[in-house]
Design an enzyme around this catalytic site. Structure first.
Site, short mmCIF file in Angstrom:
data_model
loop_
_atom_site.label_atom_id
_atom_site.label_comp_id
_atom_site.label_asym_id
_atom_site.label_seq_id
_atom_site.Cartn_x
_atom_site.Cartn_y
_atom_site.Cartn_z
N GLU A 165 0.67 5.75 -0.34
CA GLU A 165 -0.21 6.92 -0.21
C GLU A 165 -0.07 7.86 -1.41
OE1 GLU A 165 0.51 8.85 3.54
OE2 GLU A 165 0.16 7.00 4.69
N LYS A 208 0.86 -1.19 0.00
CA LYS A 208 0.00 0.00 0.00
C LYS A 208 0.89 1.24 0.00
CE LYS A 208 -2.60 1.37 3.79
NZ LYS A 208 -2.05 2.71 4.07
N GLU A 226 -9.19 7.62 3.74
CA GLU A 226 -9.01 8.00 5.15
C GLU A 226 -9.44 9.45 5.37
OE1 GLU A 226 -5.24 7.00 6.92
OE2 GLU A 226 -5.70 8.14 8.75
O1 KIV Z 1 -0.86 2.72 8.76
C1 KIV Z 1 -2.04 2.44 8.90
O2 KIV Z 1 -2.43 1.84 9.89
C2 KIV Z 1 -2.97 2.82 7.82
C3 KIV Z 1 -4.44 2.85 8.03
C4 KIV Z 1 -5.24 2.82 6.82
C5 KIV Z 1 -5.07 2.38 9.19
O3 KIV Z 1 -2.52 3.14 6.78
#
Ligand code: KIV
Length: 301
Positions: free
Chosen positions: A130, A128, A197
């Site tokens: 950002e 993941k 988020e």
């Molecule tokens: O680091 C994290 O916990 C996240 C969230 C989406 C909870 O990226």
């Protein structure tokens, strides 16, 4: 992977293995998707055995596990250390890991290499990262390297210094338009899911209806395809006041405090350990030792 069950603590249930395909199927049949963070072996095992669909090794471990103020300082090696522990505890959930700040913003080749480390060394199934539109080329390159990617838009904690704090995003029309653009561009690039988020529920609902990738919300309202929370928030193991969207589903702090205070009290009062919690010499060794000690006493030593 075969894991021995945690004896007597939880009803053992068999849950199917979750893949990126499962997430899409869940979206299509409107089945809410569950995701919790985990940062170590025991929490990973428990969350997995509870039947949670996705386990995320979030860079929030910087605050939750390491006591940092924000996520910015956590490194690739620190993330990998936790990912490996979580991997050993997760059997059925889809395992995701956050690419930490600095591991993908500087150089695309490095970013793909770092993403591959999560897969190769950590056994991660999805990475993941950002950011919206501006990350789309990088996301395509990582997917080209056979690594599924989860997007993350809205309040992106790695941008805390640019945002001037942890503020709800997407409250003005221009910001809503940008969020919609970010979401559709990432969807077309092929993200496996999109984390939303800290955005108004109305905006999250629009994104969710617009894109084919499942949306996983945190502080983004109930219309998202799934919900994620930080494990430590869920079990009350955090020390800061919780955000508006946090719901405590248990109180591990109270449990741990009671256990630590009980241990302290029993040691101080010499009630722990009891005889039945101690090892004993075999009977013949004990008899031989008594003889030796008696002889020494008789000889005045
Ligand atoms: O680091 C994290 O916990 C996240 C969230 C989406 C909870 O990226």
């Amino acid at each position: 992977m075969s894991l021995t069950p945690i004896s007597g603590r939880l009803p053992q249930q068999s849950h199917p293995k979750i893949t990126t395909t499962t997430l899409r199927e869940q979206k299509l049949r409107h089945e809410p998707i569950t995701c919790l963070t985990a940062y170590d072996y025991p929490s990973a095992r428990l969350v997995d055995e509870a039947g949670i669909d996705m386990v995320l090794v979030g860079d929030s471990l910087a605050q939750a596990m390491l006591g940092h103020e924000n996520t910015l300082s956590v490194t690739m090696d620190e993330m990998l250390h936790h990912v490996k522990a979580v991997r050993r505890g997760v059997r059925n959930a889809l395992l995701l890991a956050d690419m930490p700040y600095g591991s993908y913003q500087v150089d695309e080749k490095d970013a793909v290499r770092n993403a591959a480390r999560f897969v190769k060394e950590g056994g991660t199934e999805v990475v993941k990262l950002e950011g919206g539109e501006k990350r789309v080329d990088l996301i395509r390159r990582i997917i080209d390297a056979e690594i599924p990617v989860a997007g993350h838009i809205g309040l992106t904690p790695q941008s805390v210094n640019v945002m001037g704090g942890y503020k709800v995003q997407g409250k003005e029309l221009a910001a809503i338009e940008q969020l919609m653009r970010d979401a559709t561009v990432l969807d077309r690039a092929g993200v496996s899911c999109l984390f939303l988020e800290g955005i108004p529920r109305e905006v999250a609902a629009m994104v969710t209806a617009e894109i084919s990738a499942p949306t996983i919300g945190i502080g983004a309202g109930p219309e998202c395809d799934g919900q994620v929370l930080v494990f430590h928030d869920v079990v009350n193991l955090t020390f800061a006041p919780p955000a508006k969207f946090v719901r405590r589903f248990g109180d591990a702090a109270a449990l741990i405090m009671r256990a630590a205070q009980g241990f302290r009290a029993d040691v101080k009062s010499r009630q722990y350990p009891a005889d039945e919690e101690s090892y004993h010499l075999p009977r013949d060794t004990r008899a031989a030792l008594d003889t030796v000690l008696a002889r020494k006493r008789a000889m005045g030593r």
